[in-house]
Design a protein around this motif. Structure first.
Motif, PDB file in Angstrom:
ATOM      1  N   ALA A  67       0.353   9.014  -0.957  1.00 23.83           N
ATOM      2  CA  ALA A  67       1.343   7.948  -1.094  1.00 23.83           C
ATOM      3  C   ALA A  67       1.055   6.778  -0.155  1.00 23.83           C
ATOM      4  N   TYR A 105      -9.004   2.224  -3.073  1.00 27.63           N
ATOM      5  CA  TYR A 105      -9.987   2.461  -4.134  1.00 27.63           C
ATOM      6  C   TYR A 105     -11.408   2.345  -3.598  1.00 27.63           C
ATOM      7  N   SER A 116      -5.426   2.773   4.598  1.00 23.66           N
ATOM      8  CA  SER A 116      -6.493   2.724   3.605  1.00 23.66           C
ATOM      9  C   SER A 116      -7.542   1.673   3.973  1.00 23.66           C
ATOM     10  N   VAL A 168       1.031  -4.088  -0.441  1.00 20.02           N
ATOM     11  CA  VAL A 168       0.801  -2.904  -1.270  1.00 20.02           C
ATOM     12  C   VAL A 168      -0.480  -3.070  -2.096  1.00 20.02           C
ATOM     13  N   VAL A 169      -0.685  -4.260  -2.663  1.00 24.19           N
ATOM     14  CA  VAL A 169      -1.908  -4.504  -3.428  1.00 24.19           C
ATOM     15  C   VAL A 169      -3.135  -4.321  -2.544  1.00 24.19           C
ATOM     16  N   PHE A 204      -1.576   5.218   0.141  1.00 22.72           N
ATOM     17  CA  PHE A 204      -2.369   4.216  -0.566  1.00 22.72           C
ATOM     18  C   PHE A 204      -1.493   3.252  -1.357  1.00 22.72           C
ATOM     19  N   GLN A 205      -0.192   3.511  -1.410  1.00 25.08           N
ATOM     20  CA  GLN A 205       0.737   2.638  -2.144  1.00 25.08           C
ATOM     21  C   GLN A 205       1.830   2.096  -1.221  1.00 25.08           C
ATOM     22  N   ILE A 226      -3.769  -0.615  -1.958  1.00 20.35           N
ATOM     23  CA  ILE A 226      -4.313   0.062  -3.138  1.00 20.35           C
ATOM     24  C   ILE A 226      -5.790  -0.285  -3.341  1.00 20.35           C
TER      25      ILE A 226
END
Length: 347
Positions: free
Chosen positions: A100, A67, A109, A59-60, A102-103, A63
């Motif tokens: 969502a 970004y 991503s 997940v990190v 992106f998480q 994200i």
């Protein structure tokens, strides 16, 4: 970590099976070979920082990659449509229907990051970086063959316009070599899967296993375009509508998308590279994909077109598009994640 996130987790922890799983009829069933290795490998490496917690690392990574993808998208669009429109395009993506992802423990991503960097290099004609970015795209998720088509079309357009936009011999060599590289790495995963499993059709049979859950055509192989044609009939039948209407809707959708990419003024402002990429990726999907509810997610690589959506400068339009994206985001999260209880609700 649901759905594809589970499969990436399997790849990150256990790798790929040497023996393909099969059903009672001998057909290959769903397995990890459908998922590319780079994202789970990076997540597994990052997990060492989090005490071996793969889900947290996945997940990190999603994200952080999301970004930087937004950051690169801003710079990709700014030279064409200006800073204000570019910022709105980023906002529409980051708060859009699929935000969502992106998480989640998905590779989308990370693929967007490589893709936006590659498009930026193509726009700026910094071809050297593409020799790195094309393999990174190829082993993050399927879609690099669309980039190969983009390079072919880009070469044709540059050759056609060579009198007004000079085409040095070095750039011709780069475009040809990069196109060949994209084709090579695009098909390499099939070779790798075939070598490890001893079955030359391992990758295609694995991909088709998802389609067979819908069609029940256990003896059908891969035929270009067949997926969309089959799905056009299937979905309209599920909706209680005539199958023939599905074929008409598919033809109209193709015509409308083609006309939009060719003639819509805000799309034309984005420049030839983004328009050619959008056309190439849509052709790729049309050739290889069987559309399910995952189609929403698979359309994410068209995100540079948000530069056209944000093009009209009227505040009512822009805030309206942002509000529509947030409402659609709620709908997607509710349907695909909160519910997600039928085969028609696959994120």
């Amino acid at each position: 970590m649901g759905w594809d996130g589970q499969w990436y987790w399997v790849v990150g922890v256990d790798g790929y099976p040497a023996d393909l799983p099969v059903d009672d009829a001998g057909n290959v069933t769903q397995n990890a070979w459908a998922f590319m290795p780079l994202y789970p490998a990076l997540s597994r490496a990052l997990a060492t920082v989090f005490g071996g917690n793969y889900p947290l690392a996945a997940v990190v990574l999603a994200i952080v990659a999301g970004y930087f993808a937004c950051l690169v998208l801003f710079h990709l669009l700014r030279e064409r449509v200006g800073a204000s429109t570019s910022m709105w395009a980023v906002a529409l993506l980051a708060a859009g229907p699929l935000a969502a992802l992106f998480q989640m423990g998905y590779a989308e991503s990370l693929f967007l990051l490589w893709l936006f960097l590659a498009l930026s290099c193509l726009v700026r004609r910094r071809f050297g970086w593409l020799y790195l970015l094309i393999p990174l795209m190829a082993y993050t998720r399927p879609g690099v063959l669309a980039f190969a088509l983009l390079l072919g079309l880009y070469g044709i357009v540059r050759w056609w316009c060579r009198r007004t936009d000079p085409l040095p011999a070095t750039e011709v060599v780069h475009v040809v070599l990069l196109g060949l590289l994209a084709v090579l790495v695009g098909f390499s995963w099939q070779v790798i899967a075939g070598y490890v499993t001893g079955d030359p059709g391992a990758y295609l049979e694995t991909e088709l296993s998802w389609r067979r859950d819908w069609t029940g055509a256990h003896d059908a192989g891969f035929v270009p375009l067949q997926g969309f044609v089959q799905a056009a009939a299937l979905w309209f039948r599920l909706w209680g509508l005539p199958e023939a209407l599905g074929y008409v809707a598919l033809a109209l959708a193709v015509a409308v998308l083609a006309a939009t990419l060719l003639f819509e003024p805000h799309v034309k402002r984005l420049g030839p590279e983004i328009r050619l990429w959008s056309a190439s990726y849509l052709i790729y999907l049309l050739l290889v994909f069987f559309p399910t509810s995952s189609l929403f997610r698979l359309l994410l690589p068209l995100a540079p077109l948000y530069g056209a959506v944000a093009g009209p400068r009227h505040p009512v339009w822009r805030w309206g598009m942002l509000g529509l994206g947030l409402v659609a985001q709620w709908w997607w999260i509710y349907q695909m994640l909160a519910l997600g209880n039928t085969y028609t609700q696959i994120p």
